[in-house]
Scaffold this motif. Structure first.
Motif, mmCIF file in Angstrom:
data_model
loop_
_atom_site.group_PDB
_atom_site.id
_atom_site.type_symbol
_atom_site.label_atom_id
_atom_site.label_comp_id
_atom_site.label_asym_id
_atom_site.label_seq_id
_atom_site.Cartn_x
_atom_site.Cartn_y
_atom_site.Cartn_z
ATOM 1 N N VAL A 53 0.838 -1.202 0.000
ATOM 2 C CA VAL A 53 0.000 0.000 0.000
ATOM 3 C C VAL A 53 0.873 1.251 0.000
ATOM 4 O O VAL A 53 0.629 2.204 -0.755
ATOM 5 C CB VAL A 53 -0.941 0.009 1.228
ATOM 6 C CG1 VAL A 53 -1.581 1.383 1.410
ATOM 7 C CG2 VAL A 53 -2.018 -1.058 1.073
ATOM 8 N N GLY A 56 2.390 1.715 -3.399
ATOM 9 C CA GLY A 56 1.408 2.229 -4.345
ATOM 10 C C GLY A 56 1.153 3.716 -4.161
ATOM 11 O O GLY A 56 1.091 4.479 -5.140
ATOM 12 N N LEU A 57 1.021 4.139 -2.907
ATOM 13 C CA LEU A 57 0.808 5.560 -2.629
ATOM 14 C C LEU A 57 2.012 6.398 -3.044
ATOM 15 O O LEU A 57 1.874 7.533 -3.500
ATOM 16 C CB LEU A 57 0.513 5.768 -1.142
ATOM 17 C CG LEU A 57 -0.827 5.203 -0.632
ATOM 18 C CD1 LEU A 57 -0.913 5.313 0.884
ATOM 19 C CD2 LEU A 57 -2.001 5.939 -1.280
ATOM 20 N N TYR A 62 -3.191 3.157 -7.501
ATOM 21 C CA TYR A 62 -4.197 2.579 -6.615
ATOM 22 C C TYR A 62 -3.513 1.507 -5.774
ATOM 23 O O TYR A 62 -2.923 0.565 -6.328
ATOM 24 C CB TYR A 62 -5.327 1.981 -7.444
ATOM 25 C CG TYR A 62 -6.475 1.422 -6.645
ATOM 26 C CD1 TYR A 62 -7.143 2.212 -5.715
ATOM 27 C CD2 TYR A 62 -6.883 0.097 -6.822
ATOM 28 C CE1 TYR A 62 -8.198 1.689 -4.971
ATOM 29 C CE2 TYR A 62 -7.935 -0.422 -6.096
ATOM 30 C CZ TYR A 62 -8.588 0.385 -5.178
ATOM 31 O OH TYR A 62 -9.627 -0.124 -4.435
ATOM 32 N N PRO A 63 -3.534 1.625 -4.440
ATOM 33 C CA PRO A 63 -2.729 0.739 -3.575
ATOM 34 C C PRO A 63 -2.908 -0.745 -3.833
ATOM 35 O O PRO A 63 -1.936 -1.511 -3.768
ATOM 36 C CB PRO A 63 -3.207 1.113 -2.166
ATOM 37 C CG PRO A 63 -3.645 2.529 -2.286
ATOM 38 C CD PRO A 63 -4.255 2.635 -3.658
ATOM 39 N N SER A 67 -0.357 -3.953 -3.696
ATOM 40 C CA SER A 67 -0.432 -4.796 -2.495
ATOM 41 C C SER A 67 -0.932 -6.211 -2.802
ATOM 42 O O SER A 67 -0.470 -7.180 -2.186
ATOM 43 C CB SER A 67 -1.322 -4.145 -1.432
ATOM 44 O OG SER A 67 -2.667 -4.085 -1.852
ATOM 45 N N ASP A 117 -3.446 8.757 4.651
ATOM 46 C CA ASP A 117 -3.970 7.628 3.876
ATOM 47 C C ASP A 117 -3.423 6.313 4.400
ATOM 48 O O ASP A 117 -4.134 5.324 4.525
ATOM 49 C CB ASP A 117 -3.608 7.784 2.395
ATOM 50 C CG ASP A 117 -4.321 8.962 1.749
ATOM 51 O OD1 ASP A 117 -5.440 9.264 2.186
ATOM 52 O OD2 ASP A 117 -3.748 9.567 0.834
ATOM 53 N N LEU A 118 -2.129 6.300 4.705
ATOM 54 C CA LEU A 118 -1.496 5.093 5.203
ATOM 55 C C LEU A 118 -2.039 4.700 6.570
ATOM 56 O O LEU A 118 -2.223 3.523 6.871
ATOM 57 C CB LEU A 118 0.019 5.306 5.279
ATOM 58 C CG LEU A 118 0.912 4.064 5.262
ATOM 59 C CD1 LEU A 118 0.637 3.232 4.019
ATOM 60 C CD2 LEU A 118 2.370 4.469 5.315
ATOM 61 N N TYR A 121 -5.094 2.538 6.497
ATOM 62 C CA TYR A 121 -4.866 1.124 6.215
ATOM 63 C C TYR A 121 -4.338 0.380 7.432
ATOM 64 O O TYR A 121 -4.459 -0.836 7.514
ATOM 65 C CB TYR A 121 -3.887 0.971 5.045
ATOM 66 C CG TYR A 121 -4.513 1.243 3.710
ATOM 67 C CD1 TYR A 121 -5.219 0.254 3.026
ATOM 68 C CD2 TYR A 121 -4.439 2.502 3.128
ATOM 69 C CE1 TYR A 121 -5.810 0.505 1.799
ATOM 70 C CE2 TYR A 121 -5.019 2.761 1.900
ATOM 71 C CZ TYR A 121 -5.710 1.766 1.242
ATOM 72 O OH TYR A 121 -6.301 2.028 0.040
#
Length: 269
Positions: A53, A56-57, A62-63, A67, A117-118, A121
């Motif tokens: 993730v 991707g970020l 898109y993560p 992932s 954002d992280l 998750y």
């Protein structure tokens, strides 16, 4: 506001459906993991998913595009490391888990700006599930259930004794590969529901609760799925009513269900 009034919103309906699908996946696959003493593989794969993730970020993708394949690769690596080296399964899981989370932290430190954002998750964001993710979950759930129904007898043998299953002519390696892929995909999508820190609990608690009172393997599979769905529904309701984090509420609900199942088992002797 009454609880039912919340479900006039599309994002809550998506959350409920997505949570139920994740519950079925995690509950059914969790039984195989618990019986084969691979319960913590979910934790290791979740940490790898976290690294994916973050990657991707970092690249603005898109993560899940990063992932998902990374988690599948990690699942095979854990299995091969545990079977073809002088390491027990838990050591292989620990190695991959540590590398995955360390990689995610390093990537996060290199690129400031997506920490929020992280963070979502890490602890889950079930209420933010999109329709695209929901369709992927539905397809994955259908695929997993079809696989388990079609190959029920070989999987039953594999779950309890891999050596005996191989002697009976079961294609152990092929079934192991499919189970690894399904588990990795389930972990990758479950991270969105309950977060990296809690995803292994969704795989373990419902299965452990079901195995306390199940009289046969089919009951264990069905019961685990039911326990997982109850955990999601109760946890999501508690999160809405009391303004709690959805992922943590789901896991705590699963724990209380496990305690209840354990108490019933003790009373029944």
């Amino acid at each position: 506001m009454e609880l039912l009034n919340f479900f006039q919103y599309d994002f809550l309906i998506r959350a409920l459906i997505a949570g139920s699908l994740v519950a079925v996946l995690a509950g059914v696959l969790g039984v195989f993991l618990v019986l084969r003493k691979l319960s913590l593989i979910g934790d290791g794969l979740a940490h790898v998913s976290f690294g994916g993730v973050a990657l991707g970020l970092l690249f603005g993708l898109y993560p899940f595009y990063i992932s998902v394949p990374l988690t599948v690769i990690a699942a095979f690596f854990i299995f091969k490391l545990g079977t073809r080296s002088k390491l027990y399964g838990d050591a292989a899981i620990g190695i991959v888990s540590a590398v995955g989370v360390a990689g995610g932290v390093v990537i996060a430190s290199l690129a400031q700006g997506f920490n929020v954002d992280l963070f979502s998750y890490l602890f889950g964001s079930l209420l933010a599930v999109s329709w695209g993710e929901l369709y992927f979950l539905a397809a994955l759930t259908l695929l997993a259930l079809t696989f388990i129904i079609v190959y029920y007898r070989p999987l039953f043998a594999l779950a309890f004794d891999e050596v005996s299953a191989k002697a009976m002519g079961v294609k152990v390696e092929a079934l192991n590969n499919v189970l690894l892929i399904l588990t990795a995909l389930t972990v990758a999508v479950a991270v969105k529901a309950v977060g990296v820190m809690l995803v292994s609990a969704l795989l373990i608690l419902p299965a452990a609760a079901s195995l306390q009172n199940a009289r046969n393997f089919k009951e264990a599979l069905f019961g685990s799925g039911v326990f997982a769905m109850l955990a999601v529904w109760v946890g999501l309701a508690a999160a809405l009513v009391f303004s709690l984090p959805a992922g943590a509420s789901i896991v705590l609900s699963g724990f209380f269900l496990f305690v209840g199942a354990l108490a019933v088992s003790k009373l029944r002797g």
